[in-house]
Design an enzyme around this catalytic site. Structure first.
Site, mmCIF file in Angstrom:
data_model
loop_
_atom_site.group_PDB
_atom_site.id
_atom_site.type_symbol
_atom_site.label_atom_id
_atom_site.label_comp_id
_atom_site.label_asym_id
_atom_site.label_seq_id
_atom_site.Cartn_x
_atom_site.Cartn_y
_atom_site.Cartn_z
ATOM 1 N N GLY A 1 0.837 -1.203 0.000
ATOM 2 C CA GLY A 1 0.000 0.000 0.000
ATOM 3 C C GLY A 1 0.857 1.233 0.000
ATOM 4 N N SER A 2 0.378 2.248 0.704
ATOM 5 C CA SER A 2 1.039 3.549 0.633
ATOM 6 C C SER A 2 2.260 3.622 1.550
ATOM 7 C CB SER A 2 0.051 4.646 1.033
ATOM 8 O OG SER A 2 -0.290 4.502 2.388
ATOM 9 N N GLY B 1 0.819 4.715 5.131
ATOM 10 C CA GLY B 1 0.199 3.604 5.872
ATOM 11 C C GLY B 1 1.232 2.565 6.256
ATOM 12 N N GLY B 2 2.108 2.242 5.308
ATOM 13 C CA GLY B 2 3.111 1.207 5.543
ATOM 14 C C GLY B 2 4.083 1.590 6.644
ATOM 15 N N GLU C 1 5.549 -3.512 1.157
ATOM 16 C CA GLU C 1 5.856 -3.026 -0.183
ATOM 17 C C GLU C 1 5.140 -1.688 -0.305
ATOM 18 O OE1 GLU C 1 4.097 -4.627 -3.852
ATOM 19 O OE2 GLU C 1 4.674 -2.541 -4.111
ATOM 20 N N CYS D 1 1.997 -0.409 -8.748
ATOM 21 C CA CYS D 1 3.178 -0.075 -7.957
ATOM 22 C C CYS D 1 4.411 0.057 -8.852
ATOM 23 C CB CYS D 1 3.412 -1.111 -6.874
ATOM 24 S SG CYS D 1 3.271 -2.784 -7.470
HETATM 25 P P1 NAP Z 1 -3.074 2.466 2.216
HETATM 26 O O1 NAP Z 1 -3.811 3.693 2.538
HETATM 27 O O2 NAP Z 1 -1.672 2.385 2.659
HETATM 28 O O3 NAP Z 1 -3.901 1.250 2.840
HETATM 29 C C1 NAP Z 1 -3.433 -0.097 2.789
HETATM 30 C C2 NAP Z 1 -3.982 -0.851 3.981
HETATM 31 O O4 NAP Z 1 -3.415 -0.366 5.191
HETATM 32 C C3 NAP Z 1 -5.476 -0.717 4.159
HETATM 33 O O5 NAP Z 1 -5.956 -1.926 4.702
HETATM 34 C C4 NAP Z 1 -5.602 0.406 5.156
HETATM 35 O O6 NAP Z 1 -6.808 0.352 5.875
HETATM 36 C C5 NAP Z 1 -4.428 0.134 6.055
HETATM 37 N N1 NAP Z 1 -3.872 1.345 6.668
HETATM 38 C C6 NAP Z 1 -3.400 2.422 6.019
HETATM 39 N N2 NAP Z 1 -2.910 3.316 6.891
HETATM 40 C C7 NAP Z 1 -3.046 2.768 8.121
HETATM 41 C C8 NAP Z 1 -2.733 3.217 9.442
HETATM 42 N N3 NAP Z 1 -2.166 4.403 9.656
HETATM 43 N N4 NAP Z 1 -3.033 2.418 10.464
HETATM 44 C C9 NAP Z 1 -3.617 1.216 10.262
HETATM 45 N N5 NAP Z 1 -3.962 0.751 9.034
HETATM 46 C C10 NAP Z 1 -3.673 1.513 7.989
HETATM 47 O O7 NAP Z 1 -3.078 2.150 0.685
HETATM 48 P P2 NAP Z 1 -4.278 2.185 -0.352
HETATM 49 O O8 NAP Z 1 -5.590 2.434 0.305
HETATM 50 O O9 NAP Z 1 -4.163 0.941 -1.123
HETATM 51 O O10 NAP Z 1 -3.905 3.366 -1.295
HETATM 52 C C11 NAP Z 1 -3.700 4.670 -0.854
HETATM 53 C C12 NAP Z 1 -2.493 5.224 -1.554
HETATM 54 O O11 NAP Z 1 -1.420 4.285 -1.444
HETATM 55 C C13 NAP Z 1 -2.636 5.395 -3.034
HETATM 56 O O12 NAP Z 1 -3.245 6.576 -3.386
HETATM 57 C C14 NAP Z 1 -1.225 5.282 -3.481
HETATM 58 O O13 NAP Z 1 -0.572 6.501 -3.339
HETATM 59 C C15 NAP Z 1 -0.603 4.286 -2.596
HETATM 60 N N6 NAP Z 1 -0.512 2.891 -3.106
HETATM 61 C C16 NAP Z 1 0.655 2.430 -3.490
HETATM 62 C C17 NAP Z 1 0.751 1.120 -3.929
HETATM 63 C C18 NAP Z 1 2.029 0.582 -4.372
HETATM 64 O O14 NAP Z 1 2.070 -0.582 -4.708
HETATM 65 N N7 NAP Z 1 3.088 1.329 -4.379
HETATM 66 C C19 NAP Z 1 -0.334 0.268 -3.962
HETATM 67 C C20 NAP Z 1 -1.533 0.759 -3.534
HETATM 68 C C21 NAP Z 1 -1.599 2.075 -3.086
HETATM 69 P P3 NAP Z 1 -8.197 0.810 5.203
HETATM 70 O O15 NAP Z 1 -8.580 -0.277 4.242
HETATM 71 O O16 NAP Z 1 -9.111 0.890 6.337
HETATM 72 O O17 NAP Z 1 -7.931 2.115 4.528
#
Ligand code: NAP
Length: 474
Positions: free
Chosen positions: A209-210, A213-214, A233, A270
């Site tokens: 993910g992001s 978040g990561g 990742e 990604c």
């Molecule tokens: P994300 O916001 O990082 O979320 C991924 C997972 O982690 C989700 O289950 C989310 O929960 C959880 N999460 C995120 N922040 C957290 C925190 N502070 N505490 C606890 N759990 C947390 O990623 P996303 O929703 O897939 O995408 C958001 C952004 O991430 C995109 O706009 C993009 O910039 C980036 N992204 C990058 C990649 C890559 O491969 N590089 C892939 C996907 C996304 P919830 O489901 O409740 O939100």
């Protein structure tokens, strides 16, 4: 059992308790049992593919063609991990017979074996609702390693997560395995996600993910009384370097290929090439025009979630503040307009904002004045899943410098083609230095992913009864 104010925490307690209870039986299961589960899951996915793809399309907007391909890939990798486990590669033990005499030459008998880490918390990705979700690569590799998996469903595709999990639950029950081999946690808040990572029953975390978040969850994993491995990742900007020699050959075809890669899945990959590095040259200028013309022909579809769309718009505004907008056509339908920005290498190196991921159909062109400066651009990026080098076919000192610079910051270096599309095979590496991954010595795609969830143990002078028992996987 503790009562929590947030009901999601009690659901997590129950899921983790089931995973812990299943840990020993799954960790010691034979290759026949493990292979049967992974193949059973692949079959169930394929049998229900049409119904699942319809749900996934409604929730993600990714389109049937792409989603059907993803189901096929997910089933392929589940079977691939079964084959990998059965081939005994990850479990290959190392035997050192006792050597008489004084150390360092003499030593007791030692046998190095690999053991599953234990229950894995798996955070599904939003952008691959099958291949990096409930039954995706992280789940398949953890199960193959003998680790039960607690899936944290992604909020972007809740119905699909539930439907896939229901299928999986039935397969687990039919094969008379403990329910805790695979459990699902839904609707969890941010706090609940952190609670899962810090749960004492969890032994490792897999996350896609992001960056934000990561890193938040990675910190929590490291702040536990007993920190655990966190295989994250995160974001990646995937530079693509196109040298004039390559562009002089067939720049129009290369421009079309790159335009397709930048806009693939509305740029939500990604491995999307977010930075295109060009040397100051007439072939480079012509290439930028051809790239803009090729992007103009491509229609984008809606983004995965409204928050992702907002995230892309915000990231593009930030880049626009520090770079020049080269091209932005009218927005087409539900998708955002693709765009190209441009900046000189000095500014790119000096300004960290320009090195942040724009998750969507956009790329930043970086103009360099020398190969040395391209190497400095790569060094400034620091960590990326991929780097693509077009035009380094001949052996030369400057090409060597570029390949070294690319290897220093990337998990995968491509000498042809585009970085989107990650083959599932034994040699694959999907994970580069920070910030693209939290554990660059491992991969989240390909069969080496299984190694993340195994821990070596050296058995010294072990009695023969344990050596016999301990080889349940051999
Ligand atoms: P994300 O916001 O990082 O979320 C991924 C997972 O982690 C989700 O289950 C989310 O929960 C959880 N999460 C995120 N922040 C957290 C925190 N502070 N505490 C606890 N759990 C947390 O990623 P996303 O929703 O897939 O995408 C958001 C952004 O991430 C995109 O706009 C993009 O910039 C980036 N992204 C990058 C990649 C890559 O491969 N590089 C892939 C996907 C996304 P919830 O489901 O409740 O939100």
């Amino acid at each position: 059992m503790t009562t929590h104010q947030d009901p999601a925490l009690s659901v997590i307690d129950q899921a983790v308790a089931k995973a812990v209870a299943a840990s020993e039986i799954w960790g010691e299961s034979t290759e026949t049992v493990r292979g049967a589960l992974l193949r059973g899951l692949a079959e169930a996915l394929e049998k229900n593919g049409a119904e699942l793809v319809a749900i996934a399309d409604r929730e993600s907007g990714l389109g049937e063609g792409r989603l059907n391909g993803e189901v096929a890939r997910t089933a392929f990798q589940l079977r691939g991990f079964a084959d990998e486990f059965e081939s005994d590669v990850p479990y290959r033990r190392v035997d050192d017979a006792a050597v008489a005499g004084a150390p360092p030459v003499g030593h007791p008998r030692l046998t190095r074996v690999k053991r599953p880490l234990g229950p894995v918390a798996m955070f599904s990705a939003s952008n691959f609702p099958f291949a990096f979700s409930v039954l995706g690569g992280d789940t398949a590799s953890a199960l193959a390693a003998g680790c039960p998996v607690v899936v944290k469903a992604h909020s972007g595709h809740p119905d699909l997560s539930r439907a896939v999990y229901e299928l999986a639950r039935r397969v687990v029950a039919e094969q008379q395995l403990p329910e805790g081999v695979l459990t699902l946690v839904e609707g969890a808040s941010r706090g609940a996600g952190g609670y899962l990572v810090q749960h004492p029953g969890i032994a490792a975390v897999a996350f896609t993910g992001s960056y934000q978040g990561g890193t938040a969850l990675w910190r929590l994993a490291n702040e536990r009384p007993r920190p655990i491995p966190f295989f994250g990742e995160l974001g990646s900007i995937n530079p693509l370097i196109a040298l004039p020699g390559a562009l002089e050959k067939d720049s129009e075809a290369l421009a079309k290929t790159l335009a397709g890669s930048i806009t693939l899945g509305c740029g939500q990959f990604c491995t999307s090439p977010g930075v295109v590095v060009l040397l100051e040259h007439s072939a480079s200028e012509r290439f930028v025009e051809q790239l803009a013309a090729a992007i103009r022909q491509i229609k984008t579809h809606r983004m995965l979630t409204p928050s992702m769309r907002n995230g892309f718009d915000d990231a593009a505004v930030t880049v626009a503040r520090h770079a020049q907008l080269v091209f932005q056509p009218e927005a087409d339908g539900d998708g955002p307009a693709p765009r190209l920005f441009s900046v000189v290498a000095e500014d790119f190196i000096a300004n960290a904002h320009l090195r942040e991921e724009m998750f969507g159909p956009a790329a930043l062109i970086v103009k360099a004045n020398s190969v040395q400066q391209i190497s400095e651009v790569l060094a400034a990026i620091g960590g990326t899943l991929t780097t693509t080098l077009w035009g380094v076919d001949e052996a030369s000192d400057s090409n060597r410098e570029l390949v070294r610079a690319a290897e220093a910051v990337s998990g995968r270096v491509l000498f042809a083609g585009v970085p989107t599309g990650v083959a599932v095979c034994a040699a694959q590496q999907h994970g580069g230095p920070w910030p693209s991954s939290t554990a660059p010595q491992t991969t989240s795609v390909g069969y080496a992913a299984i190694e993340r969830f195994l821990r070596p143990v050296a058995l010294q002078d072990a009695p023969s009864w344990w050596m016999k028992d301990a080889l349940f996987n051999a």
